[in-house]
Design an enzyme around this catalytic site. Structure first.
Site, PDB file in Angstrom:
ATOM      1  N   HIS A  90      95.568 -47.345  66.178  1.00  0.00           N
ATOM      2  CA  HIS A  90      94.802 -47.805  67.345  1.00  0.00           C
ATOM      3  C   HIS A  90      95.375 -46.742  68.407  1.00  0.00           C
ATOM      4  O   HIS A  90      96.704 -46.961  68.773  1.00  0.00           O
ATOM      5  CB  HIS A  90      94.953 -49.058  67.980  1.00  0.00           C
ATOM      6  CG  HIS A  90      94.376 -50.203  66.684  1.00  0.00           C
ATOM      7  ND1 HIS A  90      95.380 -50.666  65.922  1.00  0.00           N
ATOM      8  CD2 HIS A  90      93.087 -50.704  66.469  1.00  0.00           C
ATOM      9  CE1 HIS A  90      94.373 -51.456  65.174  1.00  0.00           C
ATOM     10  NE2 HIS A  90      93.133 -51.758  65.386  1.00  0.00           N
ATOM     11  N   TYR A  92      92.934 -52.267  72.025  1.00  0.00           N
ATOM     12  CA  TYR A  92      92.423 -53.332  73.055  1.00  0.00           C
ATOM     13  C   TYR A  92      93.463 -53.042  74.191  1.00  0.00           C
ATOM     14  O   TYR A  92      93.185 -53.465  75.460  1.00  0.00           O
ATOM     15  CB  TYR A  92      92.382 -54.592  72.639  1.00  0.00           C
ATOM     16  CG  TYR A  92      91.345 -54.839  71.366  1.00  0.00           C
ATOM     17  CD1 TYR A  92      90.020 -54.774  71.733  1.00  0.00           C
ATOM     18  CD2 TYR A  92      91.692 -55.324  70.541  1.00  0.00           C
ATOM     19  CE1 TYR A  92      89.267 -55.127  70.838  1.00  0.00           C
ATOM     20  CE2 TYR A  92      90.761 -55.710  69.491  1.00  0.00           C
ATOM     21  CZ  TYR A  92      89.427 -55.620  69.591  1.00  0.00           C
ATOM     22  OH  TYR A  92      88.582 -55.936  68.474  1.00  0.00           O
ATOM     23  N   SER A 104      85.016 -47.275  69.944  1.00  0.00           N
ATOM     24  CA  SER A 104      85.804 -48.274  70.721  1.00  0.00           C
ATOM     25  C   SER A 104      86.134 -49.615  69.577  1.00  0.00           C
ATOM     26  O   SER A 104      85.499 -49.776  68.681  1.00  0.00           O
ATOM     27  CB  SER A 104      85.160 -48.947  71.787  1.00  0.00           C
ATOM     28  OG  SER A 104      84.160 -50.126  71.539  1.00  0.00           O
ATOM     29  N   ASP A 105      87.253 -50.002  69.901  1.00  0.00           N
ATOM     30  CA  ASP A 105      87.333 -51.370  69.335  1.00  0.00           C
ATOM     31  C   ASP A 105      86.455 -52.497  69.470  1.00  0.00           C
ATOM     32  O   ASP A 105      85.824 -52.232  70.280  1.00  0.00           O
ATOM     33  CB  ASP A 105      89.075 -52.043  69.606  1.00  0.00           C
ATOM     34  CG  ASP A 105      89.631 -52.576  68.340  1.00  0.00           C
ATOM     35  OD1 ASP A 105      88.770 -53.321  67.396  1.00  0.00           O
ATOM     36  OD2 ASP A 105      90.792 -52.481  68.146  1.00  0.00           O
ATOM     37  N   TRP A 106      86.648 -53.481  68.746  1.00  0.00           N
ATOM     38  CA  TRP A 106      85.182 -54.506  68.674  1.00  0.00           C
ATOM     39  C   TRP A 106      85.151 -55.367  69.984  1.00  0.00           C
ATOM     40  O   TRP A 106      86.303 -55.816  70.491  1.00  0.00           O
ATOM     41  CB  TRP A 106      85.435 -55.153  67.725  1.00  0.00           C
ATOM     42  CG  TRP A 106      84.480 -54.850  66.325  1.00  0.00           C
ATOM     43  CD1 TRP A 106      83.636 -55.717  65.506  1.00  0.00           C
ATOM     44  CD2 TRP A 106      84.359 -53.537  65.932  1.00  0.00           C
ATOM     45  NE1 TRP A 106      83.178 -55.025  64.482  1.00  0.00           N
ATOM     46  CE2 TRP A 106      83.399 -53.856  64.805  1.00  0.00           C
ATOM     47  CE3 TRP A 106      84.686 -52.342  66.314  1.00  0.00           C
ATOM     48  CZ2 TRP A 106      82.905 -52.669  64.201  1.00  0.00           C
ATOM     49  CZ3 TRP A 106      84.455 -51.129  65.807  1.00  0.00           C
ATOM     50  CH2 TRP A 106      83.428 -51.316  64.349  1.00  0.00           C
TER      51      TRP A 106
END
Length: 621
Positions: free
Chosen positions: A235, A285, A326-328
């Site tokens: 990430h 995030y 993008s992350d969720w």
């Protein structure tokens, strides 16, 4: 299932994706990816281009059918998101049977053929070749070959094996239509309380870099092609240093900190993976606190919202021109049943969903993970707040990956081949051997306790055949490989107990119960009970290290202590008996106490005086 194919006047077979009876340039397999993208992009409506930029969860019917109703986690019927919203990137969850998975995938591609330009679907997945079942991060292997978690691969210190694993996983994924992996995870396991360490390659930036590149090459090959699985390396710029080890999925874990000034360590794996050709990168995030890069203060907003990180660092400084996903669920709250998980809009919680989408686009992101709210982006374009040229920039990147994967030329899979390939015996055997080998022997006799490992297998003559063994959390059929199983430690010659690394159970928020967070201390009652077992017979303890544990209280009485990272009971027995020699080395330091953990800077790899250091692992003789 195969689509109807046509032959051009030049004798070229092609798929007539837009149904006009002509081989348009984007349908011509002879042309370059760049030429095909350049032809297709102007043909697409704004709605089709925006649909490319959303990547949400999908669920497969267990019988191979598509779901035409919302699922347990997926938000909408399949046809609605594919044909109504023009989405064609999906993160699949449960897949229990290879043949049914392939059948479902083909049915999904058949629906996608009905869209105006027949844009094929790209299916992605979180890791699904190991043991941990967590709908927010990974899935247990089930039909696929089963390997240790990434930490176990790191314990083996073998880049060639990691590339072999990636190649095997690639073959199994491709067989059922999975063409994008939401991995490798390149985060450093520097904060021992953090819940995501099992998916990492440990704490050392050099080892993480070496194994991360090998992993990527196993999945993608030397270049992205028709047999590849495209990797989303994550990430960015390193998700490990979470404040107090709390996870950034949750509001209380939004802060990422660098008290040891080690940002460069966490960034280190990404440039080599970019150089190796990763198809995509996912920012984390986390919201950086008090972070400066080259003297510039970084805005305290989640990395997916952060233009300094995505555009300034990733795109401009590191030169990455691939897809940024993008992350969720950065935009909307996630409603599952009667539970709500707040949007991970860390630092921008005050913004409306429209404003959040705009900020993410302006940061340099191409695709919204876990979202299907296309209307928000369409509104922004129609209101002039986001230009269609900016949409084209992301759509072109996303289309290029589909073309490179060969999906436009033939997205379908062979159900029979899927049933044969997934979980193939040689794949399972390789995974099983890696499980056993990755076991790390931490202690084997000390301070008056005689070494007990290796234990002679029950099949051997002599000691193993006569041995009586007491076990906990070990399947009886596996324990039989150690000797005769008895019910009481007092009747045993040796005891073998498997334990999970400690964590603090939590369950107030959706997903929270699946994440192992908090204290690394074993409960005093458990330690006392294990000491009583050790007083009755020699005790062997295996601790499943999905993250570090404080093993200090076990060492005075346990004759042997081993760590595992995803090892089934039979493979553990093979390791304990030396049938498959355990050669694992710790992928992270093990702390002496929780006090040491609390004093430790979240971003610093390792301790000055660990209980067991990174790289520790005894050899059985």
């Amino acid at each position: 299932m195969q689509p109807a194919r046509k032959t051009s006047p030049e004798g070229v077979e092609y798929r007539d994706l837009n149904g006009n009876g002509v081989m348009d340039p984007f349908e011509d397999p002879r042309l370059t990816v760049e030429e095909r993208v350049a032809d297709l992009l102007p043909r697409l409506s704004l709605e089709e281009k925006v649909g490319l930029m959303f990547h949400t969860v999908i669920e497969a019917g267990a019988d191979g059918t598509v779901k035409e109703a919302p699922g347990a986690i997926s938000k909408s019927p399949t046809s609605e998101v594919v044909l109504g919203k023009h989405l064609n990137h999906f993160n699949v969850h449960a897949l229990d049977d290879a043949r049914m998975a392939a059948r479902w995938y083909n049915a999904l591609q058949a629906i996608a053929e009905q869209s105006p330009h027949g844009i094929p679907v790209t299916i992605s997945t979180d890791p699904r070749h190991a043991f941990i079942e967590n709908a927010g991060a990974s899935f247990a292997a089930k039909a696929f070959s089963q390997w240790p978690e990434a930490l176990g691969l790191a314990a083996l210190r073998d880049a060639d094996l990691v590339r072999e694993f990636g190649d095997i996983a690639r073959q199994e994924y491709v067989a059922v239509g999975i063409r994008m992996s939401l991995h490798p995870t390149l985060d450093l396991a520097t904060e021992p309380r953090w819940a995501r360490q099992s998916g990492t390659f440990g704490q050392d930036p050099d080892l993480v870099t070496e194994l991360g590149v090998a992993y990527l090459l196993g999945f993608q090959g030397d270049s992205l092609g028709a047999d590849s699985v495209a990797c989303v390396s994550k990430h960015f710029p390193g998700g490990g240093p979470q404040k107090d080890g709390e996870d950034a999925h949750f509001p209380y874990g939004r802060e990422q900190v660098y008290p040891g000034d080690r940002f460069a360590d966490h960034l280190k794996p990404f440039p080599p993976v970019i150089e190796a050709g990763t198809a995509a990168i996912m920012p984390y995030y986390g919201m950086p606190i008090d972070l400066e890069i080259d003297g510039e203060k970084i805005e305290e907003v989640g990395f997916g919202y952060n233009k300094q990180i995505v555009t300034g660092l990733l795109r401009e400084k590191l030169g990455f021109d691939g897809v940024v996903l993008s992350d969720w669920e950065l935009v909307n709250d996630n409603h599952v049943g009667d539970q709500v998980l707040p949007a991970r809009a860390w630092g921008v919680e005050h913004l409306t969903p429209h404003e959040r989408v705009q900020r993410i686009i302006e940061a340099g992101t191409d695709q919204f993970g876990g979202e299907e709210s296309v209307e928000l982006l369409l509104d922004l374009v129609r209101d002039g707040r986001v230009s269609e040229a900016r949409i084209d920039e992301s759509a072109a990147r996303l289309l290029a990956v589909k073309f490179r994967l060969g999906l436009f030329d033939n997205p379908y899979v062979d159900e029979e081949a899927a049933a044969v390939t997934v979980g193939r015996k040689d794949f399972r055997d390789a995974g099983y051997a890696a499980q056993a080998k990755s076991v790390t022997v931490l202690q084997n006799g000390t301070d008056g306790l005689a070494p007990v490992l290796p234990l002679a297998p029950a099949a051997a003559t002599g000691e193993g055949a006569r041995r009586r063994v007491y076990v906990e959390n070990l399947a009886p059929e596996a324990a039989a490989g150690l000797g005769e199983v008895v019910d009481r430690p007092e009747d045993a010659d040796v005891a073998v107990v498997r334990l999970l690394a400690p964590f603090d159970p939590r369950s107030d928020l959706f997903l929270e119960s699946w994440f192992h967070q908090g204290s690394l201390d074993f409960q005093p009652g458990l330690v006392s009970r294990l000491a009583r077992i050790a007083a009755a017979c020699p005790l062997v303890v295996d601790v499943v290290l999905d993250r570090p544990a404080v093993l200090t209280p076990l060492l005075p009485f346990a004759s042997a202590v081993v760590g595992s990272y995803g090892t089934n009971d039979h493979a553990l027995v093979d390791a304990l008996t030396g049938t498959i020699a355990p050669v694992g080395k710790l992928p992270f330091d093990l702390p002496r106490s929780m006090e040491q953990v609390r004093r430790h800077a979240e971003d610093v790899p390792g301790y000055d005086d660990p209980l067991f250091p990174f790289g520790h692992g005894l050899t059985l003789r």
